[in-house]
Design an enzyme around this catalytic site. Structure first.
Site, mmCIF file in Angstrom:
data_model
loop_
_atom_site.group_PDB
_atom_site.id
_atom_site.type_symbol
_atom_site.label_atom_id
_atom_site.label_comp_id
_atom_site.label_asym_id
_atom_site.label_seq_id
_atom_site.Cartn_x
_atom_site.Cartn_y
_atom_site.Cartn_z
ATOM 1 N N CYS A 78 0.781 -1.243 0.000
ATOM 2 C CA CYS A 78 0.000 0.000 0.000
ATOM 3 C C CYS A 78 0.813 1.293 0.000
ATOM 4 O O CYS A 78 0.740 2.079 -0.939
ATOM 5 C CB CYS A 78 -0.960 0.004 1.192
ATOM 6 S SG CYS A 78 -2.144 -1.363 1.170
ATOM 7 N N HIS A 132 -1.510 6.111 2.485
ATOM 8 C CA HIS A 132 -1.686 5.103 3.524
ATOM 9 C C HIS A 132 -1.821 5.847 4.856
ATOM 10 O O HIS A 132 -0.957 6.638 5.211
ATOM 11 C CB HIS A 132 -0.498 4.142 3.569
ATOM 12 C CG HIS A 132 -0.754 2.940 4.413
ATOM 13 N ND1 HIS A 132 -0.583 2.936 5.771
ATOM 14 C CD2 HIS A 132 -1.200 1.706 4.092
ATOM 15 C CE1 HIS A 132 -0.902 1.749 6.259
ATOM 16 N NE2 HIS A 132 -1.284 0.980 5.250
#
Length: 503
Positions: A78, A132
């Site tokens: 991510c 993130h």
């Protein structure tokens, strides 16, 4: 005569004014979504292994977009992937390889996509998962936004008891699921920014990040009906590639799946050539597909509001998933590898008046290409290519604008694209190059701070997959004598790097 002259001057001025009008941007992201969508059907996702995915809204968006059928992320996890896309720079420039380090602390004070539009007078508004969340983004990179960032309350639905759960309507009617709340917030945000955008007073950049289909797969239970159990199949390649070096493997238990109690009870090892029990595999695949369709539905609701507000013809819409996801192929799960299923991800870009009839490209593209594309498509001057050391260069690009592909499909383009993944506490880096026919990877010694450089002379493994005969990457041909010259050429291209693959 003078009257006619005024008319001509008026139309010239109006034409120039129209050319100068900047476009709004609606920026969608999803988490862990592989390009297994209706619009992607073909060799990559053939029947009967994969059921027909119900994704009418993404399919509809794709049909009026530049659809990038071969778009690749720079690292399949991510924060590194999102950081790379949002700064337009690759992991060896951002120095972000995990979920902890923040690019402004370890890389440089780089301008991000939302920050660029904010700096150019846009309302820049973010919600859900774009960066993130947490320390790895300085808590959603506050400098990128003109308003406080929005997160939906989700503690109740982040339970680690189960890896997936179908939520009954009686429950989510009382408390909507987090992504439902994000979609509703997006609708309300569009309603708020619409008046100023329609009058030309202020453009908007609205970023909407959905959490699904990330684990745990939590979705409204009615989506299970789209995927009856008899439509779900096991992967047809549940074993690691033949001749795969051990370093290429990601232990799916220790990296992610073992966070969930139902998976812990299986006592799976996550070792090479192991996977989960057949019924668990099929349950997880069914839940993943249901989560994809759930996300598609929410995107459709936001797009419907854009239409209702009459903003469609003045708004660029982009959609991307932050990386691919392995659903038991090779026995692997989640991401964390350099395999095709992990680094290949969906991306599409709708530019009003340019892509309305739909453009499908099979050209190799990368996630670092999105930043320069949005800048140019919105009406700004193209970004400059980053210098070799761009530590102190706040705004530049390490990708290429995709706008030329919107007008000329036959033009020469990138010969290869690049991804990477670290191993062994970042002392080993797997660098991978994808060409039209091959994926080639070298796992090499890597030095972290302050150099962040590979040592190509120390190899821990080499992989070569021939996609012309092995699209699933089931056989590593790196040591096959008939591939010796191909391997030498691919190694040379990989080590030269992305700058020598420019169109």
């Amino acid at each position: 005569m003078m009257y006619i002259g005024y008319i001509i001057l008026f139309f010239i001025a109006w034409f120039e004014f129209g050319k100068c009008q900047k476009k709004n941007v609606l920026f969608f992201a999803s988490d862990d979504m592989r390009p297994e969508l209706g619009i992607f059907y073909g060799p990559d996702f053939p029947s009967p292994v994969h059921p027909k995915i119900y994704s009418p809204n993404l399919d509809s968006l794709a049909k009026k977009s530049l659809l990038l059928k071969r778009a690749y992320v720079q690292q399949a996890v991510c924060s590194p992937s999102r950081t790379s896309l949002l700064t337009g720079r690759r992991p060896d420039t951002t120095h972000v390889y995990d979920l902890v380090h923040y690019f402004r602390n370890v890389g440089g004070n780089y301008t991000t996509i939302p920050e660029f539009f904010k700096n150019n007078g846009y309302s820049s508004i973010g919600m859900g998962k774009i960066f993130h969340p947490g320390i790895g983004s300085g808590f959603d990179d506050p400098v990128s936004w003109t308003e406080p960032y929005y997160h939906a309350p989700d503690e109740r639905y982040r339970s680690t008891l189960f890896s997936w759960r179908a939520v009954p309507k009686s429950e989510y009617d009382i408390r909507p699921l987090p992504d439902m709340q994000i979609a509703q917030h997006a609708i309300e945000t569009l309603q708020k920014v619409a008046p100023a955008a329609k009058t030309g007073q202020q453009n908007f950049f609205v970023a909407v990040g959905f959490h699904k289909p990330h684990l745990p797969f939590v979705f409204p239970e009615e989506y299970l009906a789209l995927y009856p159990m008899d439509s779900i199949r096991l992967p047809d390649n549940q074993f690691a590639p033949v001749n795969m070096p051990d370093v290429a493997w990601s232990n799916y238990i220790t990296t992610e799946l073992n966070a969930y109690h139902d998976i812990q009870k299986l006592n799976a090892s996550g070792d090479i050539n192991t996977t989960l029990p057949d019924q668990v595999v099929m349950d997880l695949r069914r839940a993943y597909y249901s989560s994809v369709s759930y996300t598609d539905n929410l995107l459709g609701k936001v797009m419907a509001e854009l239409d209702r507000l009459e903003l469609t013809t003045s708004t660029i819409v982009s959609f991307w998933g932050d990386h691919g996801w392995q659903l038991g192929e090779h026995g692997e799960w989640c991401k964390h590898t350099n395999f095709e299923d992990a680094v290949h991800a969906p991306m599409m870009i709708h530019v009003p008046g340019v892509t309305d009839n739909g453009i499908v490209t099979e050209q190799l593209t990368e996630y670092v290409d999105l930043f320069p594309t949005l800048v140019e498509a919105a009406g700004f001057e193209p970004l400059e290519l980053c210098p070799e050391d761009s530590t102190h260069t706040s705004l530049c690009r390490e990708g290429n604008s995709l706008v030329p592909l919107m007008t000329n499909q036959s033009r020469e383009w990138k010969s290869s694209v690049f991804s990477q993944y670290p191993r062994n506490n970042y002392t080993v880096m797997g660098y991978t190059i994808r060409t039209d026919l091959y994926r080639y990877t070298e796992w090499v010694r890597f030095s972290g701070s302050p150099a962040y450089k590979p040592n190509w002379s120390i190899l821990f493994g080499v992989e070569l997959y021939d996609h012309s005969i092995d699209s699933e990457e089931n056989v590593n041909r790196a040591d096959f004598s008939q591939y010796r010259e191909i391997k030498t050429n691919l190694s040379y291209q990989l080590r030269r790097g992305w700058r020598y693959s420019q169109p």
